[in-house]
Structures are given as C-alpha cells and as structure tokens.
Design an enzyme around this catalytic site. Structure first.
Site, mmCIF file in Angstrom:
data_model
loop_
_atom_site.group_PDB
_atom_site.id
_atom_site.type_symbol
_atom_site.label_atom_id
_atom_site.label_comp_id
_atom_site.label_asym_id
_atom_site.label_seq_id
_atom_site.Cartn_x
_atom_site.Cartn_y
_atom_site.Cartn_z
ATOM 1 N N LYS B 56 1.060 -0.880 0.218
ATOM 2 C CA LYS B 56 -0.124 -0.063 -0.112
ATOM 3 C C LYS B 56 1.022 1.001 -0.022
ATOM 4 C CE LYS B 56 -3.712 1.860 2.353
ATOM 5 N NZ LYS B 56 -4.875 1.246 3.967
ATOM 6 N N SER B 131 -9.499 1.460 2.951
ATOM 7 C CA SER B 131 -8.886 2.147 2.061
ATOM 8 C C SER B 131 -8.004 1.988 1.532
ATOM 9 C CB SER B 131 -8.114 3.731 2.548
ATOM 10 O OG SER B 131 -7.162 3.266 3.664
ATOM 11 N N SER B 155 -9.799 -0.474 7.016
ATOM 12 C CA SER B 155 -8.719 -0.365 6.050
ATOM 13 C C SER B 155 -8.775 -1.302 5.000
ATOM 14 C CB SER B 155 -8.480 0.894 6.073
ATOM 15 O OG SER B 155 -8.395 1.810 5.879
#
Lengths: 470, 463
Positions: B56, B131, B155
């Site tokens: 990420k 997210s 997330s």
C-alpha cells in the site's frame, strides 16, 4: 524591589547525552555543516517514529531529585501543535499533564539570606531546528533552516513565582547550572545550552512573559529592563497589560510579541507513538547514583579540611573548582590551598573572565604552594607565577628561574649587608645622625647587590641588627 | 532464457499494464525483475522468495515513490524502508509496486485518491472498498499474490470483503508501524491481504514481531508461528454473535450469508450464542473524533518545505504553507483536518476528544466481557456489498456509516480476520472473526477451517 514577582522557565540542553531525545543522532554539534546530523526521525519524515532515549529520562529524574522534587508515578509525552519552519513534524513532542518531576525546592543565597525557591515542575522536551537569516531577521530576503539541533534533548525547569529581584534570578540560574554540572548532565559553556523565559509582574499588576533570553547575563538585564518599564508605566498611571514580550539582546529591550487576545492555541494531546513510562520505579536506583551535591560538599569541606564557610562556599559552587581544590588540598596544607584557590586563583580567573577549565593543572598549583611553604618564593612571587601561568602558560619552575623570583638565602643577604655597610660609611654616619633616608638608601643598595631576590623584610631586619651593633 | 520467477513476473506486469483496475500508483519493475532473477539464480532465498507482493502506498519504500494517494507527496522518494518492507525483502519477496488508496487512508472506497479511483474486479462500476482498495483489487485481480494494507478503521477488512479475499487486522502492537505514514496512529496496523488463509497467515508470520523502532510494538516472549495454526478443526469453539453488528441498514443478503456461515461452523463442531456489545452504537462517533484529532496533528508535517509538493512562488512561510496545503490535500483530508483541529481546541478537548477516549475504554470493556464467555466473535465485515463508484461521494456521513462493524475492533486494539462467506449476485460478501488481544492463532484456525469446508474462494469472472 520588594514588590517584584518573578518566575522562570529555564530550558537546558542535556548536551552531555550521546544521542538526541528520540533518535540515534549525535548531540555533538559544534562546527558541523548544516543538516548533516539528521535522520528520518529528527527530520520528521513520514512514517518515522520517535523512541525515547532512556538515558535522557534517567538524567531528568536525577535533576528532579537534585532539585528536591517528587518523581511522577507515570510520565507521559504530549504533542504541542503549531506550525513553524524549524519544526519538522508540525508539532513538538513535550510534556504537559504528567511531567517527570514536580514540587521541588532550591535555596538561593541572596546577600547572605538563604531563600527557598519552589520548583513547580521539571519536564523533558525536544528542541526544534534553528532558523538562519542572512544578516538580520528584518533585512534577510530568505531564511535557511538547520535541523541539526532538531530533537536535541531539553529539560525545562519551571519555578513558582518566588524570585524577588533580577539578581536573585541570576543567582538561581547560576545555582541551577552548577547543580546540572555536578550531575554531569549539562555543559553550560556550550552555545545555546541554556535559554530562559521569565514571567515578571509588580505586585497587583498584570503578568508579562519575556521570551528568548539566551545568555546568563541576559537574564538579569532583561528583567531589569522589564521591571523599570513596568514601574515607569505604573508611575505614569498606565496599566500594564498581560502579554508576551520578546527580549532583544542586542538592543537590550523587550518588545511586544503577542497580547492575551492573541494567545496561542497548541491543541496539546498525548503522543500516541510513545507509551507512558512508570518512572517512579526508577527512582530508588537513581537516588543511589546521585553524586555529592554542592550543599553536602560544602559541609564536608568544612569538616574534612577545616576551612572557613566562605571558602567552602566559593570552592563548592562549581564542581570543577571543587575537584581542583581537592587535588591541591590532597598534597598541601588544605587551609593554605583554600586561600590560594578560592581567593587568588579564582580572583585572577574572574578578573580575566575565565573558567577554571582555562586555568593550569592543579599539579602546578601544588608546586607553587610547596615553593611558598619552604620559603623559596614570597607571596608576591607566588601571585606573579599564577599570573604568568594564566597569561603565558609554561612551567612554574621555569617562571621562578626566568623571573628571578626565588628568595636569596639569609647567608647571602647577611653577607651583602656586611659588604654594603663596609662600603657606605658616610651613609651610616647619616643614619646615626637621624637621617631616615639613609636607611632606605642602604636597603636599596642591599637589594641591588642581591639582584632584587632578597626578601625586603629580612633585609630590613638584618640591617637594623647590624646598625645597632656598630 | 529467463527463469520461472522472472517469467511469471513479466506476465504479472503485462497483466497490470493491460488492466483497467487502476490498482497501482507506482510499479517497481526494474527492481522487482532484479529480485526475481536473483531468486531464479538462487542468490535470494526466504519464505517469500520470488513471491510477488504489493505494498500500500502509505508504507514507506526506500528509493520508490510513496504518495499516500495524495498530491501533496508528489515526487516524494523515501530514503528508508518501513520495517514491514524490510522484513518482506529479508524473506526474498518481490515488491511489485505501490497500491492505490484513499488519500492518506481516509475513506472506505479508494475514490479519494489523487491518482483516480480503483475499480472492483468483480464489477468495474463498483468500488473495491477502502482505504486499501488498490491492494484488495490487485490481489483479487491476480496482479500480485499477496499484499500489505493498513487498517485504521477497517481499511484492510473492507476491501477484503468487497473483493472476495482474506484480510487480517492484527492486534495493535503486533506489527511494527515504523515507516507507515500515520493517519490515526493509535488505531492503525499493517495487515496482510491474500486470496486464501494460508497465504495471509504466511504473510503475517513474516511481518509480525517486536521492532525496537516502534515504541508501541509489543515485545512478546515467544514468537508465534501463524502457519502452525492452519488446522482444520473448530470442535468446541465458542462463537459469540454480537446482535449490534446486524443493525439497521444491514443488507438482508449479507445477514443471511453470515448466519449460514455460522451454521456451517456449528455443523463442524463449534457452538454459537448471541452476545451483546452494548456500547457499539457510540463506536463510530468515538472513532471519527479520535481519528480526525490524530490526523490533524499527523498531517501537519506536510508543508512542502522539506519534500513533496512545491509549486508557485515562495512567500513568507505561513502563506506558502497554506497555499501548498490548500493545493495538495483533497476534500476529505481537509474535512478531517478541520474537524480534528476543532475537536482538539481549547474548550472542546474535554467535550470531544476526552469523551471519545472514555467511549474507547467502554468499548474495550465490552470486548473483555464478551471474551469471558466466548472464544471469538463472528459478524458481517461490511453491512452491504461493494457499492457503485460515486454512490456516496457527495454524502460523507453515509460513507462513514459503512464502517460501523469494523471501527470497534480498532478502538479496542483487538485482531480480526475477514474471509469470503457468500455472494450477493456476483458481489462477494465477507464475514469477520474477532478475537481477544493476540488471539490471531484462534482466528486463523477458524478462518482456515471455514475456508477448507466451503467454496467461496473464487476468482472474479474473466480472471
């Protein structure tokens, strides 16, 4: 100035630590290029996390104990949020609700009176970076930032408003510095090592905070200026407003920074990246590691060396002076050593505005005092050796030789007296006739014959003896 | 003649280049191929040797652009690796690239990225969740084998649920946060995302464990090996079903799928009972206050002075800082900074932040109490399947509501794993198992047993 109320916030860099407060960067900063002593943590790069320097916590606890404070059960770091180019994270990691030490006291001697000054709290925080302007802050077209200082460990000592004069404030700061140096956590001679904010008011008046006092002498001067400013306003019937003022060292005045209405909003909240520390449990071990502090040393010096209280006080104020004295006293008469270190050596150093570290080693002092005790040199000669060592350096033995400071032995003086009397019959007649100058003339002749090394008192004595017999 | 790892990696990059998912912000082509070659030649070994892993974009990678999905970090190339990335490299992993995300991890849909939204491989008109949506879509869309996400309020689990994969939110303190760009640092953890429980457990094995660079990382005496808990057995397991997690707004299909999953586990030997976590209704409010307060402080460092976006003419520092932040941050980030700043201000601190902390304590106590009677909890990860791109964009509050079942876990610091448990049409549904602190072994065992005895591990159509 009995209606003056002063409280201090003293920021001291724990510059004896090897590494910064939250990272492994070195605290040795003197002479470095800008921004070389930095890492992701003290530059606040995204993702980097602070880790507390355990030794810094130990130092803070030791300072707390030396200032007779209580040590917190748990201590906690907070974020103080504000924007400034020298602050790489946009917040400073400091302490707020749970300072590491609190409720202490430090006695300060002002004109012979020992007064207790209460310590509200002692806490840890990190230094921001440093802004560098080209020329002055007003004329510079840009500003440069040096983050070498970012993350330097600071200790903030906050007093209650117990100080009553600028002089007392200076004494307090000196004593605090001395204690920190006793603990070997601080070197007060380094640039930027100590910075002070002061709160000043006249009884019944509003409180004014003075920021950015960065020298020992500046504290007294800034306070003197601010007090007379407030007194002048009071005399003219103008109300003093609560505000924060900036001390301008060069112009020696204070300038409005912000008023109460413009108070800063720091949004303090607990730093989530650092866990609370149960510091109370460290206390007893650190207590055992505390060195002998000034007041205890002073008592011991009186007891052990039989010296006067005033000498003991001068000798124990600074750890380096105390250590110097002890090394001399080990090998000489301690009382004589006290006089020569406290009065003569300290006096000569003060006159030159120099530190005991800039003096010559105690071994040389021992040599001088030995020469003095065995009569080789006079008091005056000893003072001259000390001055020469301070100003030019070298070896005391060589100085005594080169300057002919060694006393002429009594036999030689006696022989010189006999010769002078034989060669100056006229002067003897004049002396017997009551002319005082004749005696001085004879003394001068003896001194001349001995090359000035004879002890004038001895010459006097021997001359009178001989004249009585003729 | 390229070796097998290099050849397979080339195929992965070809797939990514043809892809419409927009799962990656930055690809690490050169360095990845170098590593794959080294694995082929036997110069690099380890538990993840040659495995393509995506990271990420809020996790710092040395020498590789790290933007957090934000314009304000344009051009920021970190000089250091996050601890989790260093651990991946130590085990021979091939870092494929940096995945797309909601700007600074603030979102539930990966729509707020400056680099455009990521699409859900199951339905390109829908969001992958957020997210960590880029990581979720990359794993589900075969653009890597496994991925790292971060979970601040769901997330990792939300995109796992929306993309039909496995995601773990570890116990707070199990995985180092060093090098994770903070959004709300008292809540977030890095978590593994993979197509099956075995891969997720393996990835957790690699990244978990004490790191002296993170003071909140827990120093446990023994290092647990999670792959040892890939055991097909739930006999005697006591499952609690918190009734508050099936609240108003829960899709019926989700509710049914989750209950069928619980029944299936029951058939496999587990017991279940309904339990209550009475303070759940306050969790969302407390979560958003704490997260926004922390965000307002964490994001203060982005001023353009030292790195990142620097545009226009420099003026005095506050004007320059304001302009760069106005230009560099997106709407959602600005909203959270503003609200967090307000809530931390003098006079409001006690009313909002302190009160939220009290709620946090109550939520923790709810879990402590529940785990006295049951081993784990089971509940829907998300109240509904993946929604359409743009569906919630103009109504931030309705987007926040989607996190209702995930945020209590972060407030309490406990672990949770989300695994696929059914479909609503062609859209995957996820169930989350929640454990007490450091109960990851129990969660992995339950999830593994469920996975082995059901048939929900599927690839999206066309993949």
């Amino acid at each position: 100035m009995s209606d003056v109320i002063i409280g201090l916030e003293v920021h001291c860099q724990l510059n004896k630590l090897n590494s910064k407060l939250f990272c492994g960067c070195s605290t040795r900063q003197q002479g470095l290029e800008p921004n070389v002593m930095t890492c992701p943590v003290c530059l606040g790069l995204p993702g980097a996390l602070p880790v507390i320097n355990k030794k810094a916590v130990e130092y803070a606890i030791m300072v707390g104990l030396a200032l007779n404070c209580k040590i917190a059960e748990h201590t906690q770091f907070y974020r103080k949020n504000y924007y400034y180019p020298d602050l790489p994270r946009g917040f400073q990691i400091t302490q707020y609700d749970y300072p590491i030490a609190f409720d202490g006291v430090l006695t300060v001697d002002t004109d012979g009176e020992e007064r207790p000054i209460r310590i509200r709290r002692v806490h840890m925080e990190e230094d921001p970076g440093r802004l560098v302007h080209q020329g002055s802050i007003e004329t510079s077209k840009f500003v440069l930032v040096d983050y070498n200082r970012s993350g330097m460990p600071l200790l903030e000592v906050v007093t209650e408003p117990d100080l009553r004069s600028p002089k007392e404030a200076r004494r307090f700061i000196n004593k605090l510095r001395n204690i920190l140096e006793y603990l070997d956590v601080f070197d007060g001679s380094l640039e930027g090592a100590l910075r002070v904010d002061a709160n000043v008011s006249l009884k019944g008046g509003a409180r004014v905070e003075i920021k950015n006092i960065s020298s020992y002498k500046g504290v007294e001067r800034a306070l003197l200026f601010e007090i007379s400013r407030q007194q002048n306003m009071r005399r003219r019937g103008i109300r003093v407003v609560q505000e924060t003022r900036h001390y301008d060292d060069e112009r020696n005045c204070t300038i409005t920074l912000r008023t109460k209405e413009q108070a800063e909003e720091y949004r303090y909240y607990p730093e989530p990246d650092l866990v609370p520390l149960a510091v109370k449990s460290w206390e007893s071990e650190l207590k055992g590691r505390l060195p002998e502090l000034p007041d205890a040393k002073r008592e011991r010096f009186k007891r052990q060396y039989g010296i006067s209280d005033s000498h003991a006080k001068v000798l124990t104020a600074e750890i380096r002076v105390a250590n110097y004295y002890e090394r001399v006293a080990e090998r000489c008469d301690p009382r004589m050593a006290a006089t020569w270190v406290a009065d003569y050596l300290k006096g000569e150093l003060n006159y030159r505005d120099r530190d005991i570290r800039d003096a010559f080693p105690p071994e040389k002092m021992v040599y001088i005092l030995e020469q003095l005790s065995n009569g080789t040199i006079t008091d005056k000669g000893a003072v001259e050796v000390i001055r020469a060592l301070l100003d030019e350096g070298g070896d005391p033995k060589d100085i005594i030789l080169a300057r002919n400071l060694a006393k002429v032995e009594t036999d030689i003086t006696r022989a010189a007296v006999a010769e002078v009397l034989k060669e100056n019959q006229a002067a003897i007649m004049d002396y017997k006739a009551g002319k005082a100058q004749a005696f001085n003339y004879l003394v001068g002749m003896v001194m001349k014959k001995t090359g000035g090394r004879a002890d004038p008192a001895e010459v006097n004595l021997l001359l009178r003896e001989s004249l009585e017999c003729t | 003649m390229p070796g097998q790892y290099e050849e397979s990696l080339h195929k992965t990059f070809d797939r990514i280049k043809r892809s419409r998912l927009n799962a990656y912000i930055t690809l690490n082509v050169e360095d990845a191929i170098k590593t794959a070659k080294a694995v082929d030649e036997g110069r690099v070994t380890g538990r993840l040797a040659g495995v393509p892993v995506a990271v990420k974009d809020c996790i710092t990678t040395k020498g590789l652009l790290t933007t957090c999905g934000s314009k304000i970090l344009s051009g920021y190339v970190p000089p250091f690796d996050a601890e989790v990335v260093a651990r991946l490299k130590r085990e021979g992993a091939v870092i494929v690239g940096k995945t797309n995300m909601d700007e600074f991890a603030m979102g539930t849909s990966t729509e707020s990225s400056y680099y455009g939204p990521t699409r859900n491989p199951w339905d390109l008109s829908r969001v992958p969740g957020g997210s960590s949506g880029g990581s979720g879509a990359a794993v589900a869309g075969l653009e890597c084998r496994m991925a790292l996400g971060t979970d601040t309020g769901g997330s990792v689990r939300c995109p796992a649920s929306f993309c039909g994969i496995v995601g773990i939110k570890p116990t707070y303190g199990l995985v180092s946060r060093y090098g994770v760009v903070a959004y709300a640092n008292s809540l977030e953890q890095v978590g593994p995302m993979a197509r099956n429980v075995s891969d997720a457990a393996l990835l957790l094995d690699v990244i978990a464990g004490h790191d002296p660079k993170d003071s909140t990382s827990v120093d446990t005496a023994d290092k647990v090996s999670y792959v040892n808990y890939l055991i097909d057995d739930v006999k005697g397991l006591k499952i609690g079903v918190p009734k508050e997690y099936f609240g108003e707004g829960t899709d019926k299909r989700v509710e049914n799928a989750v209950w069928s999953a619980i029944m299936r586990l029951n058939k496999l030997g587990a017991d279940y009972r309904e339990v209550s976590l009475p303070h759940t209704k306050y969790a969302l409010a407390a979560y958003y206050i704490i997260a926004m307060c922390e965000a307002s402080s964490n994001l203060a460092r982005f001023d353009g002075l030292r790195y990142g976006l620097r545009t226009g003419k420099d003026e005095n520092w506050h004007t320059t800082f304001s302009r760069i932040r106005a230009e560099g941050f997106g709407e959602e980030v600005k909203r959270r900074i503003m609200l967090g700043t307000y809530a931390l201000s003098e006079g409001y601190y006690g009313k909002y932040y302190l009160k939220a902390l009290k709620v946090r304590t109550l939520i923790k106590q709810d879990f402590d109490k529940a785990f006295k009677d049951v081993d784990i909890l089971a509940a829907p990860t998300m109240p509904f399947p993946a929604f359409r791109i743009g569906e919630h964009v103009d109504d931030p509050l309705s987007m926040y509501m989607a996190d209702v079942n995930t945020v209590p876990v972060n407030l309490a610091g406990v672990p949770s794993i989300s695994v696929p448990c059914g479909f609503a049409g062609n859209l995957p549904i996820g169930i989350q198992f929640i454990g007490g602190l450091f109960d990851e072994p129990k969660l992995i065992r339950t999830a593994y047993t469920f996975e082995l005895n059901t048939d929900f591990q599927k690839l999206p159509e066309g993949f």
